[in-house]
Design an enzyme around this catalytic site. Structure first.
Site, mmCIF file in Angstrom:
data_model
loop_
_atom_site.group_PDB
_atom_site.id
_atom_site.type_symbol
_atom_site.label_atom_id
_atom_site.label_comp_id
_atom_site.label_asym_id
_atom_site.label_seq_id
_atom_site.Cartn_x
_atom_site.Cartn_y
_atom_site.Cartn_z
ATOM 1 N N GLU A 445 0.838 -1.229 0.000
ATOM 2 C CA GLU A 445 0.000 0.000 0.000
ATOM 3 C C GLU A 445 0.857 1.256 0.000
ATOM 4 O OE1 GLU A 445 -2.862 -0.346 -0.783
ATOM 5 O OE2 GLU A 445 -3.127 -2.455 -0.255
HETATM 6 C C1 LIG Z 1 3.107 -9.440 1.553
HETATM 7 C C2 LIG Z 1 2.829 -8.515 0.412
HETATM 8 C C3 LIG Z 1 1.539 -8.402 -0.065
HETATM 9 C C4 LIG Z 1 1.263 -7.555 -1.145
HETATM 10 N N1 LIG Z 1 -0.011 -7.480 -1.635
HETATM 11 C C5 LIG Z 1 -0.255 -6.737 -2.757
HETATM 12 C C6 LIG Z 1 -1.550 -6.726 -3.364
HETATM 13 O O1 LIG Z 1 -2.499 -7.337 -2.849
HETATM 14 N N2 LIG Z 1 -1.717 -6.022 -4.514
HETATM 15 C C7 LIG Z 1 -0.710 -5.332 -5.101
HETATM 16 O O2 LIG Z 1 -0.929 -4.732 -6.139
HETATM 17 N N3 LIG Z 1 0.541 -5.323 -4.547
HETATM 18 C C8 LIG Z 1 0.786 -6.003 -3.404
HETATM 19 N N4 LIG Z 1 2.032 -6.013 -2.833
HETATM 20 C C9 LIG Z 1 3.100 -5.284 -3.503
HETATM 21 C C10 LIG Z 1 3.503 -3.999 -2.802
HETATM 22 O O3 LIG Z 1 2.494 -3.035 -2.970
HETATM 23 C C11 LIG Z 1 4.860 -3.555 -3.357
HETATM 24 O O4 LIG Z 1 5.820 -4.482 -2.873
HETATM 25 C C12 LIG Z 1 5.223 -2.149 -2.937
HETATM 26 O O5 LIG Z 1 4.419 -1.210 -3.599
HETATM 27 C C13 LIG Z 1 6.697 -1.821 -3.223
HETATM 28 O O6 LIG Z 1 7.040 -2.176 -4.524
HETATM 29 P P1 LIG Z 1 8.350 -3.054 -4.782
HETATM 30 O O7 LIG Z 1 8.290 -4.249 -3.927
HETATM 31 O O8 LIG Z 1 8.473 -3.239 -6.233
HETATM 32 O O9 LIG Z 1 9.548 -2.169 -4.229
HETATM 33 P P2 LIG Z 1 10.222 -0.965 -5.019
HETATM 34 O O10 LIG Z 1 9.198 -0.082 -5.608
HETATM 35 O O11 LIG Z 1 11.296 -1.495 -5.895
HETATM 36 O O12 LIG Z 1 10.876 -0.185 -3.802
HETATM 37 C C14 LIG Z 1 12.107 -0.596 -3.177
HETATM 38 C C15 LIG Z 1 12.585 0.552 -2.277
HETATM 39 O O13 LIG Z 1 12.812 1.714 -3.072
HETATM 40 C C16 LIG Z 1 12.038 2.794 -2.572
HETATM 41 N N5 LIG Z 1 11.561 3.610 -3.698
HETATM 42 C C17 LIG Z 1 11.049 3.179 -4.864
HETATM 43 N N6 LIG Z 1 10.705 4.223 -5.628
HETATM 44 C C18 LIG Z 1 10.976 5.336 -4.920
HETATM 45 C C19 LIG Z 1 10.850 6.730 -5.157
HETATM 46 N N7 LIG Z 1 10.325 7.208 -6.274
HETATM 47 N N8 LIG Z 1 11.259 7.584 -4.205
HETATM 48 C C20 LIG Z 1 11.761 7.136 -3.036
HETATM 49 N N9 LIG Z 1 11.913 5.828 -2.760
HETATM 50 C C21 LIG Z 1 11.523 4.924 -3.675
HETATM 51 C C22 LIG Z 1 10.904 2.183 -1.799
HETATM 52 O O14 LIG Z 1 10.418 3.070 -0.809
HETATM 53 C C23 LIG Z 1 11.565 0.943 -1.219
HETATM 54 O O15 LIG Z 1 12.237 1.279 -0.026
HETATM 55 C C24 LIG Z 1 2.312 -6.812 -1.734
HETATM 56 C C25 LIG Z 1 3.616 -6.910 -1.220
HETATM 57 C C26 LIG Z 1 3.875 -7.749 -0.161
HETATM 58 C C27 LIG Z 1 5.282 -7.827 0.373
#
Ligand SMILES: Cc1cc2nc3c(=O)[nH]c(=O)nc-3n(C[C@H](O)[C@H](O)[C@H](O)COP(=O)(O)OP(=O)(O)OC[C@H]3O[C@@H](n4cnc5c(N)ncnc54)[C@H](O)[C@@H]3O)c2cc1C
Length: 608
Positions: A445
């Protein structure tokens, strides 16, 4: 040694609802909530606590140990989850927050915040299945065509079918607008193709159908979030008469092995592998992200609740343990080899750890109820001006609720383990699961970093900065009203300092941004969110202390002799401890921002 599987703190919830927010004098007087009297509210809270403690609590550890099983595209949730899920549905808990015009009870959010905390605290994984279903159904309720409402909504609201939200893709996490999933027009529907990952509950054997809310880009739509549209994609296609038809072309490729929430399936989803994944649009093409924000905002508060709920559970467990675990002698008898041993709650450092947890938990609980209260007041407002005033509070505070409660909640669970020593690290006690179950909440989220950008980059500047200025005015009014309070004028004075420093740092970062240095404010956004959260918590706890002190004085009893006096005295102590010991953390963060250090920006990547 006894610990609780889950124990709800309904006394604190009733304090917030009736003594702090006084919902019977405000919210419950609104037409929309006129069916809810004080007794109804209290009865619902007590019944929710009973259900959470006796039905969800006992399956929590079993669910963690058994986990979800994946086999050939199918997911089995832990066995005990089936009976508990259907009990939840049969007892009408899913219907409580459903709008009355859709057949639910239409309870105010401030009440579902309380019941939600109890359910999710007792079993976080179960709360994911039930919460996402209601969120997805509400999307159809708000934006679906009559056909979609007729075919899907009732079965989702009744819990017969489940729902999910599908945004994340392998290359589109925080950057939702990078989604590559495609939607092709095909008559009355669209054909969707793409890969979604980390999707909670997207495959499970609890319900016979699962309705996915999917973001995809209609062919030819622009890049970025503006090109996204929102689709309803059923796992099993639904015939015009409402019966189930053929399976849709949407399949689970695998589930994640993850840190916690083992009973919640986190799925890799393949849509349209055979070019036949049918989706039905909600709203119009290009409106996807705007519409999805309804569910995302609800889910942000729902995720914040996980922080309070699990920190609350961990606190009560570590408190029970500390009252029973005997170790060492009281410090005043340290030199006496024959001194009797004491329970660890007698040791000052253990008391510090317990009161830290208590203060954060109560502050965060108040924060979420406060935010929900303003959402309710906005949604039932008599006019636009009143609506905007209350919605402005909720909009400003939502990113703080999400990030502060999940991060500080996580730290509280860690502190609960520390309080318990070695036992806290073991699977014999539930707190290690609380900590593991909570970690993902500061990531999904929208990560903490993304919430911080939303707060500083968007919300604080929104509407010419008026949301922020209104918040500061609320604090100023409180300070003016209570600066003469004999018992707590020291707390009120410290709150005033915190408020002034928050204003100062906000102006400072705003002027840097306007002066052509946006990078430094972006670097400072996360510490800024936490110091804002600290000041907000100090305000809410001081407010509670003022009320509690009056009640305590009126009771005229000692905490040792009366449970109510103990409760009110505990409220006063939470506030005193927070303002004197934890609010100063905000000043450290402010000093860090004000000194202008740019090392994190300047360090060469090779030098990390
Ligand atoms: C248990 C679990 C359940 C989930 N359930 C759902 C679901 O039901 N539906 C769904 O759609 N998704 C779901 N997700 C996905 C979740 O929303 C994403 O993991 C999350 O949005 C982060 O994306 P990412 O993992 O690709 O990390 P990334 O976006 O790669 O981020 C990695 C790091 O980089 C930072 N970062 C990235 N971009 C920026 C920026 N522009 N500025 C500053 N910092 C940045 C982030 O803050 C983080 O610290 C789930 C994830 C988990 C772990």
């Amino acid at each position: 040694m006894s610990t609780t599987e889950y124990r709800a703190n309904t006394r604190d919830m009733k304090f917030i609802l009736h003594e702090m927010l006084k919902i019977e004098d405000t919210l419950l007087k609104r037409e929309a909530f006129s069916e809810f009297g004080v007794d109804d509210v209290n009865m619902i809270l007590d019944e929710a606590a009973k259900f959470a403690e006796t039905v969800f609590g006992p399956i929590n550890q079993e669910g963690d140990r058994e986990g979800c099983k994946f086999d050939n595209g199918k997911v089995q949730v832990p066995k005990a989850y089936h009976e508990a899920y259907w009990k939840y549905i049969e007892n009408g808990w899913n219907a409580i927050g459903i709008p009355a015009d859709a057949g639910g009870q239409g309870a105010p959010s401030v009440l579902t915040t309380a019941t939600g905390e109890m359910m999710t605290g007792a079993s976080t994984s179960m709360g994911v299945y039930t919460g996402l279903t209601i969120g997805a159904a509400r999307l159809i309720h708000s934006f679906g065509s009559d056909d979609l409402k007729n075919l899907y909504m009732e079965k989702m609201f009744s819990g017969e079918w489940a729902g999910t939200m599908q945004l994340t893709e392998p290359d589109a996490g925080s950057d939702v607008g990078a989604a590559k999933s495609v939607a092709k027009r095909a008559g009355d529907h669209y054909l969707i193709s793409g890969t979604k990952m980390f999707i909670s509950g997207a495959e499970q054997d609890l319900t016979e159908n699962i309705i996915h809310a999917v973001l995809a880009r209609v062919e030819g739509a622009p890049a970025g979030v503006k090109g996204l549209s929102l689709f309803i994609v059923p796992k099993i296609l639904v015939n015009p008469d409402g019966s189930l038809g053929e399976p849709n072309d949407v399949n689970c490729g695998s589930i994640e092995e993850k840190i916690g929430m083992h009973a919640s399936a986190t799925c890799l989803m393949n849509l349209g592998e055979n070019d036949n994944c049918r989706g039905y649009i909600l709203g119009e093409e290009g409106q996807g992200i705007r519409l999805m924000f309804q569910m995302m905002n609800e889910s942000r508060i729902g995720t914040a609740l996980q922080g309070v709920a699990l920190a609350g559970g961990a606190y009560l467990n570590s408190l029970s343990y500390a009252k029973e675990r005997v170790q060492g002698v009281a410090i005043e008898n340290a030199r006496d080899p024959n001194a009797s041993k004491v329970e660890i709650i007698k040791h000052p450092d253990v008391r510090r750890m317990l009161l830290t947890q208590k203060a954060y938990v109560e502050g965060m609980r108040a924060m979420l109820h406060y935010c929900a209260y303003h959402i309710d007041m906005a949604e039932t407002a008599a006019d636009k001006e009143e609506h905007d005033k209350h919605m402005g509070v909720a909009e400003l505070l939502t990113p703080i609720c999400k990030a502060y409660c999940t991060d500080m909640g996580f730290r509280c669970t860690e502190l609960a383990i520390q309080t318990m020593g070695g036992s806290g690290c073991t699977a014999d006690y539930p707190v290690e699961q609380h900590m593991r179950d909570l970690k993902p909440a500061s990531i999904y989220e929208g990560t903490t970093g993304i919430q911080a950008l939303d707060l500083l980059g968007r919300k604080v500047a929104m509407k010419g900065g008026s949301l922020f200025m209104n918040f500061i005015s609320t604090l100023t009014e409180f300070v003016e009203a209570h600066k003469g309070n004999e018992a707590h004028k020291d707390l009120v004075a410290k709150l005033e300092t915190g408020k002034d420093k928050l204003s100062e740092i906000t102006m400072h970062l705003g002027s840097l941004s306007m002066g052509g240095d946006p990078l430094y404010p972006v670097l400072s956004a996360t510490p800024y969110l936490f110091l804002f959260g600290d000041v907000l918590t100090a305000y809410l706890l001081t407010w509670q202390a003022v009320i509690a002190q009056e009640k305590l004085d009126a009771l005229g009893k000692k905490p040792e002799e009366d449970a109510e006096a103990a409760f009110y005295s505990g409220k006063v102590m939470s506030a005193r401890f927070f303002v004197n010991n934890l609010l100063p953390n905000a000043y450290g963060l402010i000093e860090g921002i004000m000194n202008g250090d740019r090392s994190a920006l300047e360090i060469a990547e090779e030098a990390f």
